[in-house]
Scaffold this motif. Structure first.
Motif, PDB file in Angstrom:
ATOM      1  N   ASN A 117      40.025  45.784  50.605  1.00 43.59           N
ATOM      2  CA  ASN A 117      41.342  46.011  50.023  1.00 43.59           C
ATOM      3  C   ASN A 117      41.459  45.198  48.750  1.00 43.59           C
ATOM      4  OD1 ASN A 117      42.871  47.202  52.111  1.00 43.59           O
ATOM      5  ND2 ASN A 117      42.299  45.632  53.227  1.00 43.59           N
ATOM      6  N   GLU A 118      42.087  45.740  47.766  1.00 48.20           N
ATOM      7  CA  GLU A 118      42.409  45.039  46.612  1.00 48.20           C
ATOM      8  C   GLU A 118      43.787  44.690  46.392  1.00 48.20           C
ATOM      9  OE1 GLU A 118      42.600  45.987  41.547  1.00 48.20           O
ATOM     10  OE2 GLU A 118      41.653  47.561  43.076  1.00 48.20           O
ATOM     11  N   LEU A 119      44.162  43.356  46.131  1.00 49.33           N
ATOM     12  CA  LEU A 119      45.278  43.030  46.317  1.00 49.33           C
ATOM     13  C   LEU A 119      46.170  43.115  44.962  1.00 49.33           C
ATOM     14  CD1 LEU A 119      45.099  39.365  48.039  1.00 49.33           C
ATOM     15  CD2 LEU A 119      45.683  41.531  48.928  1.00 49.33           C
ATOM     16  N   GLY A 120      45.533  42.968  43.849  1.00 53.10           N
ATOM     17  CA  GLY A 120      46.041  43.210  42.514  1.00 53.10           C
ATOM     18  C   GLY A 120      45.285  42.512  41.481  1.00 53.10           C
ATOM     19  N   SER A 121      46.078  42.153  40.459  1.00 52.08           N
ATOM     20  CA  SER A 121      45.488  41.487  39.225  1.00 52.08           C
ATOM     21  C   SER A 121      46.137  40.249  39.207  1.00 52.08           C
ATOM     22  CB  SER A 121      45.656  42.128  37.856  1.00 52.08           C
ATOM     23  OG  SER A 121      45.213  41.390  36.870  1.00 52.08           O
ATOM     24  N   LEU A 163      41.833  38.178  36.861  1.00 49.70           N
ATOM     25  CA  LEU A 163      40.955  38.772  37.683  1.00 49.70           C
ATOM     26  C   LEU A 163      41.581  39.635  38.780  1.00 49.70           C
ATOM     27  CD1 LEU A 163      39.383  35.269  38.913  1.00 49.70           C
ATOM     28  CD2 LEU A 163      38.818  36.798  37.084  1.00 49.70           C
ATOM     29  N   ARG A 164      40.818  40.812  39.168  1.00 48.02           N
ATOM     30  CA  ARG A 164      41.147  41.653  40.073  1.00 48.02           C
ATOM     31  C   ARG A 164      40.602  41.167  41.520  1.00 48.02           C
ATOM     32  NH1 ARG A 164      38.942  47.576  38.868  1.00 48.02           N
ATOM     33  NH2 ARG A 164      40.004  47.975  40.711  1.00 48.02           N
ATOM     34  N   VAL A 165      41.552  40.765  42.493  1.00 50.43           N
ATOM     35  CA  VAL A 165      41.466  40.184  43.476  1.00 50.43           C
ATOM     36  C   VAL A 165      40.998  41.122  44.864  1.00 50.43           C
ATOM     37  CG1 VAL A 165      42.149  38.646  45.454  1.00 50.43           C
ATOM     38  CG2 VAL A 165      42.839  38.115  43.168  1.00 50.43           C
ATOM     39  N   PHE A 166      39.876  40.999  45.660  1.00 50.77           N
ATOM     40  CA  PHE A 166      39.584  41.822  46.457  1.00 50.77           C
ATOM     41  C   PHE A 166      39.584  40.949  47.847  1.00 50.77           C
ATOM     42  CE2 PHE A 166      37.909  43.816  42.817  1.00 50.77           C
ATOM     43  CZ  PHE A 166      38.153  45.114  42.863  1.00 50.77           C
ATOM     44  N   ASP A 184      35.819  32.890  55.441  1.00 47.09           N
ATOM     45  CA  ASP A 184      36.380  31.635  54.779  1.00 47.09           C
ATOM     46  C   ASP A 184      35.748  31.564  53.484  1.00 47.09           C
ATOM     47  OD1 ASP A 184      33.768  31.164  55.535  1.00 47.09           O
ATOM     48  OD2 ASP A 184      34.272  29.373  56.471  1.00 47.09           O
ATOM     49  N   ALA A 185      35.090  32.320  52.691  1.00 43.00           N
ATOM     50  CA  ALA A 185      34.534  32.228  51.325  1.00 43.00           C
ATOM     51  C   ALA A 185      35.187  32.892  50.246  1.00 43.00           C
ATOM     52  CB  ALA A 185      32.964  32.676  51.617  1.00 43.00           C
ATOM     53  N   ALA A 186      34.916  32.419  48.890  1.00 42.57           N
ATOM     54  CA  ALA A 186      35.482  33.027  47.859  1.00 42.57           C
ATOM     55  C   ALA A 186      34.309  33.007  46.711  1.00 42.57           C
ATOM     56  CB  ALA A 186      36.540  32.114  47.095  1.00 42.57           C
ATOM     57  N   MET A 187      34.401  34.110  45.823  1.00 37.03           N
ATOM     58  CA  MET A 187      33.243  34.398  44.712  1.00 37.03           C
ATOM     59  C   MET A 187      34.000  34.923  43.608  1.00 37.03           C
ATOM     60  SD  MET A 187      30.275  36.992  44.943  1.00 37.03           S
ATOM     61  CE  MET A 187      29.141  36.011  46.127  1.00 37.03           C
ATOM     62  N   VAL A 188      33.448  34.383  42.412  1.00 36.17           N
ATOM     63  CA  VAL A 188      33.966  35.101  41.196  1.00 36.17           C
ATOM     64  C   VAL A 188      32.540  35.792  40.535  1.00 36.17           C
ATOM     65  CG1 VAL A 188      35.900  33.615  40.634  1.00 36.17           C
ATOM     66  CG2 VAL A 188      33.718  33.049  39.550  1.00 36.17           C
ATOM     67  N   ALA A 221      31.642  36.629  31.677  1.00 34.07           N
ATOM     68  CA  ALA A 221      33.185  36.788  31.906  1.00 34.07           C
ATOM     69  C   ALA A 221      33.493  37.168  33.340  1.00 34.07           C
ATOM     70  CB  ALA A 221      34.007  37.526  30.833  1.00 34.07           C
ATOM     71  N   ALA A 222      34.155  36.604  34.055  1.00 35.21           N
ATOM     72  CA  ALA A 222      34.552  36.810  35.204  1.00 35.21           C
ATOM     73  C   ALA A 222      35.420  37.856  35.249  1.00 35.21           C
ATOM     74  CB  ALA A 222      34.706  35.535  36.144  1.00 35.21           C
ATOM     75  N   THR A 223      35.545  38.931  36.180  1.00 36.00           N
ATOM     76  CA  THR A 223      36.766  39.760  36.182  1.00 36.00           C
ATOM     77  C   THR A 223      37.135  40.138  37.549  1.00 36.00           C
ATOM     78  OG1 THR A 223      35.191  41.654  36.139  1.00 36.00           O
ATOM     79  CG2 THR A 223      35.606  40.961  34.134  1.00 36.00           C
ATOM     80  N   ASP A 224      36.429  39.641  38.474  1.00 39.75           N
ATOM     81  CA  ASP A 224      36.634  39.941  39.998  1.00 39.75           C
ATOM     82  C   ASP A 224      36.685  38.533  40.806  1.00 39.75           C
ATOM     83  OD1 ASP A 224      36.390  42.574  39.028  1.00 39.75           O
ATOM     84  OD2 ASP A 224      34.813  43.057  40.555  1.00 39.75           O
ATOM     85  N   LEU A 225      37.829  38.361  41.544  1.00 40.43           N
ATOM     86  CA  LEU A 225      37.578  37.374  42.698  1.00 40.43           C
ATOM     87  C   LEU A 225      37.548  38.205  44.098  1.00 40.43           C
ATOM     88  CD1 LEU A 225      38.021  34.527  43.777  1.00 40.43           C
ATOM     89  CD2 LEU A 225      40.424  34.979  43.480  1.00 40.43           C
ATOM     90  N   LEU A 226      36.475  37.736  44.783  1.00 44.65           N
ATOM     91  CA  LEU A 226      36.370  38.329  45.938  1.00 44.65           C
ATOM     92  C   LEU A 226      36.820  37.218  47.135  1.00 44.65           C
ATOM     93  CD1 LEU A 226      34.757  40.140  44.251  1.00 44.65           C
ATOM     94  CD2 LEU A 226      32.748  40.281  46.012  1.00 44.65           C
ATOM     95  N   ILE A 227      37.608  37.612  48.180  1.00 44.36           N
ATOM     96  CA  ILE A 227      37.937  36.414  49.193  1.00 44.36           C
ATOM     97  C   ILE A 227      37.643  36.991  50.487  1.00 44.36           C
ATOM     98  CG2 ILE A 227      39.441  35.288  47.683  1.00 44.36           C
ATOM     99  CD1 ILE A 227      41.791  36.794  48.806  1.00 44.36           C
ATOM    100  N   GLY A 228      37.266  36.158  51.576  1.00 36.89           N
ATOM    101  CA  GLY A 228      37.288  36.525  52.893  1.00 36.89           C
ATOM    102  C   GLY A 228      38.514  36.665  53.398  1.00 36.89           C
TER     103      GLY A 228
END
Length: 376
Positions: A268-272, A280-283, A303-307, A223-230
């Motif tokens: 930084n964390e943007l929120g949920s 997902l918690r977005v970082f 320019d990337a993203a990851m869960v 189960a994914a809980t985090d979304l990482l973005i550049g």
């Protein structure tokens, strides 16, 4: 007073500083205890997604690199009352042997450097050469520890992006040596996702893409809980109308929240956010390091993203073999960090060395889904 308060706290207390004249730094256990007092630099990838337990500190030169295939979904069989149990196959389990590369750096201390005033130190400190030597030794060990932690952070980030690691060894500061490579798949990796449209295009489908990435993990039993973005992707997040509308709806029914805060410098964390059932918690990941060529780079592409999810991997350490100061024999030491004293009598130079042999590995088969170049 304001200037003093802006300085970092001392590594050694006043009592320890005064005791420096009685400390024998030629003893390995003394160096090791001084190093362990160093305050570790907080990291993102290695602290949140990769942990080290007691079983990850190995006494051998090589490590068993192992991970389990998750996502087994078969149902248990019904059998006749007197039919007995049916044997079933075990889940896929991959094991390989690997000798991690060494991390080893030295910080020399000359007589001139010993006499020089330290950063933030009063002009008349009244400290003896022995006290100053111990204090500089502690600072040098802290410097080497920070460099080592940054390398492990780089290793964890590279693994999550490539599902593989390439470690370039160096004979000296300018001479490359052997290259070690390890991959956590057989022939083709299954940890990547490619959006049909760029996320900054007019027909972007960010919610659908992130949902699809999460489903790839769900299909493997994770189960994914985090979304990482550049950092470039973060700009798109702020401007995307579909995300804005979705977030307003989610907030209205307690499915999401915006609570932007700084986790550590550059992260930084943007929120949920809720992506069709996946909360997902977005970082925003933008912390940087200096590479071997002296160029500043981001640990995570802009320019990337990851869960993924916390504790999806681990860092294990192989034993370090070296010749301790004053000993004619080699010793093999099972620790995540090993300190050593080096003395060059002809040149009146002493150095402290820090060794480590880490390897980052996933706990399960591809516990992260990486999408490169999601914005143009």
């Amino acid at each position: 007073a304001s200037m003093a308060s802006s300085l970092p706290p001392p590594i050694l207390t006043d009592k320890e500083d005064k005791m420096a004249v009685n400390i024998d730094i030629t003893k390995s256990y003394v160096l090791q205890s001084i190093h362990e007092k160093a305050k570790p630099e907080t990291m993102f990838f290695s602290d949140r997604y990769f942990t080290t337990g007691k079983s990850d500190i190995h006494t051998e030169d090589k490590i068993l690199v192992e991970y389990k295939k998750s996502g087994e979904r078969k149902l248990a069989h019904f059998v006749p009352e007197r039919g007995g149990a049916i044997p079933i196959e075990r889940d896929g389990y991959t094991v390989a042997e690997f000798g991690p590369a060494y991390i080893a750096e030295r910080l020399p201390l000359s007589a001139d450097e010993l006499a020089a005033r330290g950063f933030g130190e009063p002009l008349i400190a009244g400290s003896t050469p022995a006290q100053r030597a111990i204090r500089l030794l502690a600072e040098d060990l802290e410097t080497l520890e920070k460099r080592t932690r940054r390398r492990i952070e780089w290793m964890c980030a590279q693994l999550m992006q490539n599902n593989a690691l390439t470690m370039q060894e160096y004979i000296d500061i300018n001479t490359p040596g052997e290259t070690k490579h390890i991959q956590f798949y057989d022939t083709a990796t299954e940890h990547t996702y490619t959006p049909q449209n760029k996320w900054n295009s007019s027909n972007a489908n960010i919610i659908g893409d992130v949902h699809a990435m999460c489903e790839m993990l769900s299909d493997r039993g994770m189960a994914a809980t985090d979304l990482l973005i550049g950092t470039d992707v973060a700009d798109v997040f702020y401007k995307n109308e579909e995300l804005y509308t979705m977030l307003n709806k989610n907030i209205a029914i307690n499915f999401g929240s915006v609570d932007e805060r700084n986790i550590l410098p550059g992260v930084n964390e943007l929120g949920s956010f809720n992506f069709r059932g996946h909360s997902l918690r977005v970082f925003v990941v933008g912390h940087k390091y200096e590479n071997d060529n002296g160029v500043t780079q981001s640990y995570f592409p802009s320019d990337a993203a990851m869960v993924t999810f916390p504790n999806c991997g681990r860092v294990a350490y192989s034993a370090v073999t070296l010749m301790p100061y004053g000993s004619p024999d080699f010793a093999t030491i099972a620790k995540s960090r090993v300190t050593k004293l080096f003395v060059d009598n002809p040149h009146n130079t002493r150095a402290v060395e820090l060794y480590s042999r880490p390897i980052a590995m996933p706990r399960y088969y591809t516990p992260f889904i990486f999408a490169s170049s999601v914005v143009s």
